[in-house]
Motif scaffolding. Structure first.
Motif, mmCIF file in Angstrom:
data_model
loop_
_atom_site.group_PDB
_atom_site.id
_atom_site.type_symbol
_atom_site.label_atom_id
_atom_site.label_comp_id
_atom_site.label_asym_id
_atom_site.label_seq_id
_atom_site.Cartn_x
_atom_site.Cartn_y
_atom_site.Cartn_z
ATOM 1 N N UNK A 635 0.836 -1.196 0.000
ATOM 2 C CA UNK A 635 0.000 0.000 0.000
ATOM 3 C C UNK A 635 0.873 1.248 0.000
ATOM 4 N N UNK A 636 0.256 2.332 -0.401
ATOM 5 C CA UNK A 636 1.013 3.574 -0.541
ATOM 6 C C UNK A 636 1.596 4.071 0.784
ATOM 7 N N UNK A 637 0.818 4.063 1.899
ATOM 8 C CA UNK A 637 1.431 4.528 3.170
ATOM 9 C C UNK A 637 2.609 3.667 3.616
ATOM 10 N N UNK A 638 2.487 2.324 3.430
ATOM 11 C CA UNK A 638 3.599 1.466 3.837
ATOM 12 C C UNK A 638 4.836 1.732 2.999
ATOM 13 N N UNK A 639 4.637 1.883 1.670
ATOM 14 C CA UNK A 639 5.787 2.184 0.807
ATOM 15 C C UNK A 639 6.409 3.527 1.177
ATOM 16 N N UNK A 640 5.543 4.506 1.438
ATOM 17 C CA UNK A 640 6.061 5.830 1.807
ATOM 18 C C UNK A 640 6.826 5.772 3.123
ATOM 19 N N UNK A 641 6.316 4.990 4.091
ATOM 20 C CA UNK A 641 7.010 4.867 5.374
ATOM 21 C C UNK A 641 8.369 4.184 5.210
ATOM 22 N N UNK A 643 10.211 4.196 2.467
ATOM 23 C CA UNK A 643 11.111 5.142 1.791
ATOM 24 C C UNK A 643 11.644 6.192 2.768
ATOM 25 N N UNK A 644 10.759 6.681 3.649
ATOM 26 C CA UNK A 644 11.213 7.689 4.611
ATOM 27 C C UNK A 644 12.247 7.102 5.572
ATOM 28 N N UNK A 645 12.026 5.865 6.006
ATOM 29 C CA UNK A 645 13.008 5.238 6.904
ATOM 30 C C UNK A 645 14.345 5.016 6.196
ATOM 31 N N UNK A 646 14.282 4.559 4.937
ATOM 32 C CA UNK A 646 15.537 4.359 4.194
ATOM 33 C C UNK A 646 16.258 5.687 3.977
ATOM 34 N N UNK A 647 15.473 6.745 3.646
ATOM 35 C CA UNK A 647 16.090 8.057 3.458
ATOM 36 C C UNK A 647 16.681 8.573 4.769
ATOM 37 N N UNK A 648 16.001 8.301 5.878
ATOM 38 C CA UNK A 648 16.511 8.736 7.185
ATOM 39 C C UNK A 648 17.856 8.076 7.489
ATOM 40 N N UNK A 649 17.944 6.768 7.248
ATOM 41 C CA UNK A 649 19.225 6.084 7.501
ATOM 42 C C UNK A 649 20.321 6.603 6.580
ATOM 43 N N UNK A 650 19.977 6.845 5.321
ATOM 44 C CA UNK A 650 20.975 7.348 4.371
ATOM 45 C C UNK A 650 21.478 8.724 4.799
ATOM 46 N N UNK A 651 20.569 9.612 5.211
ATOM 47 C CA UNK A 651 20.979 10.946 5.635
ATOM 48 C C UNK A 651 21.846 10.872 6.901
ATOM 49 N N UNK A 652 21.515 9.943 7.794
ATOM 50 C CA UNK A 652 22.329 9.805 9.008
ATOM 51 C C UNK A 652 23.753 9.362 8.673
ATOM 52 N N UNK A 653 23.893 8.454 7.698
ATOM 53 C CA UNK A 653 25.250 8.039 7.295
ATOM 54 C C UNK A 653 26.011 9.209 6.679
ATOM 55 N N UNK A 654 25.316 9.985 5.822
ATOM 56 C CA UNK A 654 25.979 11.154 5.226
ATOM 57 C C UNK A 654 26.350 12.167 6.308
ATOM 58 N N UNK A 655 25.434 12.343 7.290
ATOM 59 C CA UNK A 655 25.729 13.261 8.377
ATOM 60 C C UNK A 655 26.976 12.843 9.146
ATOM 61 N N UNK A 656 27.121 11.547 9.374
ATOM 62 C CA UNK A 656 28.308 11.066 10.079
ATOM 63 C C UNK A 656 29.576 11.343 9.278
ATOM 64 N N UNK A 657 29.529 11.136 7.949
ATOM 65 C CA UNK A 657 30.705 11.407 7.119
ATOM 66 C C UNK A 657 31.049 12.891 7.113
ATOM 67 N N UNK A 658 30.021 13.755 7.025
ATOM 68 C CA UNK A 658 30.277 15.193 7.004
ATOM 69 C C UNK A 658 30.871 15.646 8.337
ATOM 70 N N UNK A 659 30.393 15.072 9.428
ATOM 71 C CA UNK A 659 30.971 15.426 10.723
ATOM 72 C C UNK A 659 32.442 15.035 10.810
ATOM 73 N N UNK A 660 32.778 13.880 10.248
ATOM 74 C CA UNK A 660 34.190 13.483 10.227
ATOM 75 C C UNK A 660 35.016 14.475 9.403
#
Length: 712
Positions: A635-641, A643-660
């Protein structure tokens, strides 16, 4: 250091409501006592056992706790309830904070807070901030922090951080509870090392997104499981090398709320979850009753996973704080009364916190090996002295110490070739005397250095006084200066002026006085001629113009350091200044990108909450319509959720690299700043300042030359 508690600390926090029932819930001014006015069911006979906590009448129940908190902020609540316990965990004492109460009473808000405002942070974020701030303050110790997040859902152990990137797959057999000498151990639970507050908060948010939550009439975001956030802290001393270190565990427990099906109107899966929750609460109450009764030998900890995990926290060797969250409404008075009764039983449980001190095995082995080696050496010396007589193993007397001191002094002076010793204690005493002699020599060397520095300062002051006196006399007799329109003075006048100037110099400096005595003891006509008539070659050299590329005379008209630094940055230090500016611009760019990523992560978190709320509303609507409650995975809400979780993890990894990258750029910038300042100091001393060794060279010249250099 945190003072260990002798019993469980119990605090009551009342959820703010618009219509607080003052006539039913009464908070006394002392801030520790509550009166509950409750009328029993008239159809039920009175039960004497339920009146144990009543003090005044059967309808008024009085409870006294360590604190009753109403209408307090998150910061004030943390400071009064949890701060000392967190500091005690850094000192080596185990600590536990538990939030208990009915559903919708504010347990999760108290423990984790709200993501909408920074001021509404709960106990866990504030405890993590306190831990890493104290780690920075306590520079004499080295800390390591590890985090884990456990969920107990329907009597099943779940690792909320099992799917963090970089970890191996969870064991197929699941998590297993085990008893160890240091306490209860959960085999298979992932433990994550963290080095700063940002890494810890990322793990907390990751675990919060994996929790099981539901919605019913009393709470839109009701926790369907018990969650335990654990911080394992180890501390080593940076100054002592005895191998001792302290460890501690800080458990922050957010328990699911007890529910009544007739009020929550749950059914299906949520009704099953409520059954597991209420059953675990019942087993927890049985364990608390057994602990409160000191004559009981057996405590049923193994009846549920919750009581088994909290075995060390309930009346064990740790500081425990129990927070009873109650709902300030008249319709919830029965649940409030049950919660306060449970809290009063917790208040009677004793605790015995102990300091968790351990010894590093590797360092301990090295210390034992060193001790064995010393014993072997002492045994060897004893064997050598076995053939000698009058060998003693007692402590040395004052006379023996004085004799060793005299022998060491004679040995250092060269009058004694060998020190006579008859025991290992005399050898130790002799080495102590050598150490004391070396320290005395170092102190003498420091005093001599201070005397030389004072002499150099007096020389400089004397030269300044000589120059000022010469200028007051007209400036014509100072070497290196000539009046273009003045006649050449007579030899008698020049001699008298130079004699007067030398007299002033002799009064100002002991070095000049010594020079004057040497030169006046054997006056010669050649010397008088030198004093009367300056050397023509020297005058020509002094009047000759200086080339443009040659630096000015050292020490003459030195510009201020600020002006010289600006000249240096556009001159010889231009390449250092340019590199410094480029790296500074790169650092500012990385910081801007870091701030942008943080804002994007916050926005993704808010979108995730919105989607989750929409899914819960849709589920409630389908429940009212009698439709299926299971949402299709595509369903659309599950897919959207997802995607948001995957994007959140990806941004957190990028944030860690930028902090380094930011940390690396900051280190490079600091190194370049130090290099720029060092290069400037070297250039400034070479261009404008007089090296100290020139003064020493001038002092070692002949008496006549010394006087002339002093005139300059």
């Amino acid at each position: 250091m945190e003072v260990p508690r002798s019993k469980v600390g119990v605090f009551v926090r009342i959820r703010p409501t618009p219509n607080f029932p003052q006539r039913l819930i009464e908070c006394l001014p002392d801030g520790q006592t509550m009166n509950i006015h409750h009328t029993r069911n008239p159809w039920k006979p009175p039960d004497s056992k339920r009146c144990l906590d009543a003090k005044r009448s059967p309808d008024i129940f009085t409870f006294r706790m360590d604190g009753v908190l109403r209408d307090v902020s998150q910061e004030e609540f943390y400071t009064r309830v949890c701060r000392q316990l967190v500091l005690g965990a850094l000192d080596g004492y185990n600590g536990t904070v538990m939030c208990f109460g009915q559903t919708g009473a504010g347990k999760t808000y108290t423990m984790t807070g709200s993501v909408e405002s920074y001021q509404q942070r709960g106990i866990i974020p504030r405890a993590l901030q306190e831990i890493f701030q104290e780690v920075k303050r306590r520079a004499d110790r080295s800390f390591t922090v590890h985090l884990s997040y456990l969920e107990i859902y329907n009597e099943t152990l779940v690792d909320l951080l099992a799917f963090v990137k970089g970890l191996p797959d969870p064991p197929p057999s699941g998590l297993v509870l085990m008893d160890e000498p240091n306490g209860v151990f959960i085999r298979g639970l992932s433990v994550h090392p963290v080095h700063n507050e940002e890494e810890a908060l990322c793990l907390l948010f990751e675990g919060e997104m994996n929790r099981n939550v539901g919605s019913h009439t009393l709470n839109r975001n009701a926790s369907r499981s018990h969650c335990i956030f654990t911080a394992q802290i180890a501390s080593h001393s940076r100054t002592f090398s005895d191998g001792k270190y302290v460890t501690s565990r800080l458990h922050l427990v957010d328990m699911a709320g007890s529910e009544r099906a007739r009020k929550t109107r749950t059914e299906g899966l949520m009704l099953k979850e409520a059954g597991y929750i209420n059953r675990s609460m019942s087993f927890l109450e049985q364990a608390i009753r057994a602990l409160a009764e000191h004559q009981r030998d057996h405590v049923p900890f193994r009846q549920s996973k919750l009581t088994y995990v909290l075995k060390d926290s309930l009346g064990g060797d740790c500081n425990t704080v129990f927070v009873a969250n109650i709902h300030g409404e008249a319709a919830q008075v029965e649940e409030t009364l049950c919660t306060l009764r449970f809290a009063s039983r917790m208040n009677r449980i004793p605790t015995n916190p102990v300091l968790n001190v351990h010894r590093d095995p590797a360092i301990h082995v090295k210390m034992l090996q060193k001790e064995i080696q010393m014993l072997k050496e002492e045994l060897s010396v004893s064997n050598k002295l076995a053939t000698q007589t009058n060998v003693t193993t007692e402590s040395l007397s004052e006379a023996q110490l004085a004799e060793i001191h005299n022998q060491v002094q004679q040995y250092l002076e060269g009058s004694l070739d060998q020190i006579q010793v008859t025991s290992i204690k005399q050898v130790d005493a002799a080495f102590k005397q050598f150490k004391r002699a070396v320290q005395e020599l170092e102190q003498k060397a420091q005093l001599n250095q201070k005397d030389r520095s004072a002499t150099k300062a007096a020389m400089k002051e004397w030269e300044t006084t000589c120059s000022a006196d010469a200028v007051e006399d007209g400036g014509a007799d100072v070497p290196g200066q000539r009046q273009p329109n003045a006649d050449q003075p007579s030899s008698t006048k020049a001699k008298s002026k130079k004699s007067g100037l030398l007299k002033k110099q002799g009064e100002a400096s002991p070095v000049a006085k010594k020079t004057k005595s040497k030169s006046s003891s054997a006056p010669t006509p050649e010397r008088e001629q030198e004093l009367q008539e300056p050397d023509a070659e020297n005058l020509e050299a002094q009047e000759a113009p200086r080339p443009d590329n040659e630096p000015p005379y050292p020490g003459s008209n030195s510009p201020p350091k600020e002006e010289a630094f600006e000249r240096f940055k556009v001159g010889q230090g231009s390449k250092f200044n340019t590199a410094f500016k480029e790296n500074k611009a790169a650092l500012l760019e990385r910081r801007s990108l870091l701030q942008q990523l943080r804002e994007e992560i916050d926005a993704i978190k808010r979108k995730t909450d919105v989607v989750a709320d929409a899914m819960q509303e849709d589920e409630e609507l389908r429940r009212k319509r009698g439709q299926s409650l299971v949402m299709e995975p595509d369903s659309r809400p599950m897919l959207q959720l997802r995607e948001l979780k995957a994007l959140y993890r990806k941004k957190c990894r990028v944030l860690k690299d930028i902090k380094a990258e930011v940390n690396y750029c900051q280190q490079i910038l600091d190194q370049q700043r130090e290099q720029l300042i060092s290069e400037f100091e070297s250039w400034y001393k070479k261009s404008f300042l007089v090296p100290e060794d020139e003064i020493d060279i001038n002092m070692e010249e002949t008496p006549g030359e010394e006087v002339e250099s002093c005139l300059v």
